[in-house]
Motif scaffolding. Sequence first.
Motif, PDB file in Angstrom:
ATOM      1  N   ALA A  32       0.844  -1.205   0.000  1.00 28.29           N
ATOM      2  CA  ALA A  32       0.000   0.000   0.000  1.00 28.29           C
ATOM      3  C   ALA A  32       0.879   1.255   0.000  1.00 28.29           C
ATOM      4  CB  ALA A  32      -0.942  -0.008   1.201  1.00 28.29           C
ATOM      5  N   TRP A  33       1.959   1.231   0.771  1.00 28.05           N
ATOM      6  CA  TRP A  33       2.891   2.357   0.793  1.00 28.05           C
ATOM      7  C   TRP A  33       3.533   2.533  -0.594  1.00 28.05           C
ATOM      8  CZ3 TRP A  33       8.200   2.837   0.098  1.00 28.05           C
ATOM      9  CH2 TRP A  33       8.746   4.070   0.470  1.00 28.05           C
ATOM     10  N   LEU A  34       3.924   1.426  -1.215  1.00 30.36           N
ATOM     11  CA  LEU A  34       4.512   1.499  -2.564  1.00 30.36           C
ATOM     12  C   LEU A  34       3.515   2.071  -3.571  1.00 30.36           C
ATOM     13  CD1 LEU A  34       6.417  -1.907  -2.624  1.00 30.36           C
ATOM     14  CD2 LEU A  34       7.466   0.365  -2.864  1.00 30.36           C
ATOM     15  N   GLU A  35       2.245   1.727  -3.421  1.00 36.69           N
ATOM     16  CA  GLU A  35       1.220   2.279  -4.316  1.00 36.69           C
ATOM     17  C   GLU A  35       1.150   3.799  -4.178  1.00 36.69           C
ATOM     18  OE1 GLU A  35      -2.153  -1.072  -5.066  1.00 36.69           O
ATOM     19  OE2 GLU A  35      -2.165  -0.170  -3.061  1.00 36.69           O
ATOM     20  N   LYS A  36       1.249   4.295  -2.960  1.00 36.73           N
ATOM     21  CA  LYS A  36       1.217   5.753  -2.751  1.00 36.73           C
ATOM     22  C   LYS A  36       2.431   6.422  -3.382  1.00 36.73           C
ATOM     23  CE  LYS A  36      -1.387   5.555   1.542  1.00 36.73           C
ATOM     24  NZ  LYS A  36      -1.298   5.630   3.003  1.00 36.73           N
ATOM     25  N   VAL A  37       3.595   5.816  -3.236  1.00 35.71           N
ATOM     26  CA  VAL A  37       4.825   6.394  -3.775  1.00 35.71           C
ATOM     27  C   VAL A  37       4.827   6.366  -5.303  1.00 35.71           C
ATOM     28  CG1 VAL A  37       7.337   6.075  -3.956  1.00 35.71           C
ATOM     29  CG2 VAL A  37       6.212   5.907  -1.721  1.00 35.71           C
ATOM     30  N   THR A  38       4.406   5.251  -5.887  1.00 35.27           N
ATOM     31  CA  THR A  38       4.528   5.066  -7.340  1.00 35.27           C
ATOM     32  C   THR A  38       3.294   5.469  -8.133  1.00 35.27           C
ATOM     33  OG1 THR A  38       3.690   2.786  -7.281  1.00 35.27           O
ATOM     34  CG2 THR A  38       6.095   3.103  -7.001  1.00 35.27           C
ATOM     35  N   GLY A  39       2.126   5.464  -7.500  1.00 36.02           N
ATOM     36  CA  GLY A  39       0.883   5.712  -8.226  1.00 36.02           C
ATOM     37  C   GLY A  39       0.389   4.488  -8.981  1.00 36.02           C
ATOM     38  N   LEU A  40       1.047   3.346  -8.810  1.00 36.06           N
ATOM     39  CA  LEU A  40       0.646   2.109  -9.479  1.00 36.06           C
ATOM     40  C   LEU A  40      -0.401   1.365  -8.649  1.00 36.06           C
ATOM     41  CD1 LEU A  40       4.151   0.739 -10.533  1.00 36.06           C
ATOM     42  CD2 LEU A  40       2.442   1.825 -12.023  1.00 36.06           C
ATOM     43  N   ASP A  41      -1.308   0.687  -9.324  1.00 31.79           N
ATOM     44  CA  ASP A  41      -2.262  -0.197  -8.653  1.00 31.79           C
ATOM     45  C   ASP A  41      -1.618  -1.579  -8.595  1.00 31.79           C
ATOM     46  OD1 ASP A  41      -4.272  -1.845  -7.780  1.00 31.79           O
ATOM     47  OD2 ASP A  41      -5.646  -1.401  -9.420  1.00 31.79           O
ATOM     48  N   LEU A  42      -1.261  -1.989  -7.404  1.00 29.40           N
ATOM     49  CA  LEU A  42      -0.586  -3.277  -7.213  1.00 29.40           C
ATOM     50  C   LEU A  42      -1.451  -4.277  -6.456  1.00 29.40           C
ATOM     51  CD1 LEU A  42       2.821  -1.698  -6.192  1.00 29.40           C
ATOM     52  CD2 LEU A  42       2.265  -2.711  -8.414  1.00 29.40           C
ATOM     53  N   THR A  43      -2.689  -3.894  -6.085  1.00 26.30           N
ATOM     54  CA  THR A  43      -3.491  -4.756  -5.223  1.00 26.30           C
ATOM     55  C   THR A  43      -4.930  -4.974  -5.664  1.00 26.30           C
ATOM     56  OG1 THR A  43      -4.080  -2.862  -3.837  1.00 26.30           O
ATOM     57  CG2 THR A  43      -2.189  -4.159  -3.140  1.00 26.30           C
ATOM     58  N   GLU A  44      -5.453  -4.215  -6.597  1.00 23.08           N
ATOM     59  CA  GLU A  44      -6.901  -4.238  -6.834  1.00 23.08           C
ATOM     60  C   GLU A  44      -7.451  -5.595  -7.261  1.00 23.08           C
ATOM     61  OE1 GLU A  44     -10.192  -2.255  -9.708  1.00 23.08           O
ATOM     62  OE2 GLU A  44      -8.562  -0.973  -9.042  1.00 23.08           O
ATOM     63  N   VAL A  45      -6.951  -6.171  -8.314  1.00 22.31           N
ATOM     64  CA  VAL A  45      -7.496  -7.427  -8.828  1.00 22.31           C
ATOM     65  C   VAL A  45      -6.906  -8.586  -8.036  1.00 22.31           C
ATOM     66  CG1 VAL A  45      -7.732  -8.903 -10.862  1.00 22.31           C
ATOM     67  CG2 VAL A  45      -7.753  -6.421 -11.119  1.00 22.31           C
ATOM     68  N   LYS A  46      -7.778  -9.467  -7.538  1.00 20.00           N
ATOM     69  CA  LYS A  46      -7.327 -10.598  -6.725  1.00 20.00           C
ATOM     70  C   LYS A  46      -7.675 -11.920  -7.406  1.00 20.00           C
ATOM     71  CE  LYS A  46      -7.639  -8.106  -2.365  1.00 20.00           C
ATOM     72  NZ  LYS A  46      -7.372  -6.835  -2.937  1.00 20.00           N
ATOM     73  N   ASP A  47      -6.889 -12.945  -7.111  1.00 18.13           N
ATOM     74  CA  ASP A  47      -7.162 -14.270  -7.663  1.00 18.13           C
ATOM     75  C   ASP A  47      -8.211 -14.973  -6.797  1.00 18.13           C
ATOM     76  OD1 ASP A  47      -5.861 -15.254  -5.383  1.00 18.13           O
ATOM     77  OD2 ASP A  47      -4.050 -15.838  -6.467  1.00 18.13           O
ATOM     78  N   LEU A  48      -8.459 -16.231  -7.070  1.00 19.96           N
ATOM     79  CA  LEU A  48      -9.482 -16.975  -6.341  1.00 19.96           C
ATOM     80  C   LEU A  48      -9.168 -17.124  -4.851  1.00 19.96           C
ATOM     81  CD1 LEU A  48     -10.251 -19.756  -8.967  1.00 19.96           C
ATOM     82  CD2 LEU A  48     -11.600 -17.701  -8.458  1.00 19.96           C
ATOM     83  N   GLU A  49      -7.901 -17.024  -4.482  1.00 23.09           N
ATOM     84  CA  GLU A  49      -7.503 -17.139  -3.076  1.00 23.09           C
ATOM     85  C   GLU A  49      -7.448 -15.775  -2.387  1.00 23.09           C
ATOM     86  OE1 GLU A  49      -3.855 -19.339  -3.038  1.00 23.09           O
ATOM     87  OE2 GLU A  49      -4.772 -21.065  -4.002  1.00 23.09           O
ATOM     88  N   GLY A  50      -7.809 -14.706  -3.102  1.00 24.05           N
ATOM     89  CA  GLY A  50      -7.826 -13.371  -2.526  1.00 24.05           C
ATOM     90  C   GLY A  50      -6.490 -12.656  -2.547  1.00 24.05           C
ATOM     91  N   ILE A  51      -5.515 -13.194  -3.264  1.00 28.54           N
ATOM     92  CA  ILE A  51      -4.197 -12.570  -3.370  1.00 28.54           C
ATOM     93  C   ILE A  51      -4.149 -11.755  -4.657  1.00 28.54           C
ATOM     94  CG2 ILE A  51      -1.722 -13.017  -3.599  1.00 28.54           C
ATOM     95  CD1 ILE A  51      -2.239 -15.591  -1.945  1.00 28.54           C
ATOM     96  N   PRO A  52      -3.687 -10.499  -4.581  1.00 27.85           N
ATOM     97  CA  PRO A  52      -3.588  -9.689  -5.797  1.00 27.85           C
ATOM     98  C   PRO A  52      -2.770 -10.404  -6.875  1.00 27.85           C
ATOM     99  CG  PRO A  52      -3.282  -8.310  -3.877  1.00 27.85           C
ATOM    100  CD  PRO A  52      -3.286  -9.744  -3.392  1.00 27.85           C
TER     101      PRO A  52
END
Length: 146
Positions: A32-52
Amino acid sequence: MYLKEGGNVFKDAKGQPLTQRINKADIPGTVAWLEKVTGLDLTEVKDLEGIPVKWLGSTGKKPDSGDLDLAVDANEITKAELKGILDDWARQNRQDPKDWTKMSGDSVHFKTPIQGDVKRGFAQTDFMFLPNMEWGRSEEHTSELQ
């Protein structure tokens, strides 16, 4: 292609690692901190186990990881652009960018404060640029990244 990363890009003058393994519980806050620094979405879409799906290798799947392997869509941002953003962060924090960011092959490496707090230590983040995001999502290639 087999990528055997383990968080060993950043070392001191004696060759000792400047990064450490990161606990699974610290990964969401750090990303989440990296997303703020970079502006990249690194977590939104998750797989069947709930992992991005952009979390590759052991990231978020095992009790701890040697580094954070994060997929980046090469069509969204270039390696040079991402390195520039991370270098700017280092400069804004009165740090020498060459101590914080490195490039190799299809990756940008960043010495990442765990949960954005330097007092917690550092994990190595490998931003892995993929020409096709489906490549990194296939089970065959994901296991190669572990």
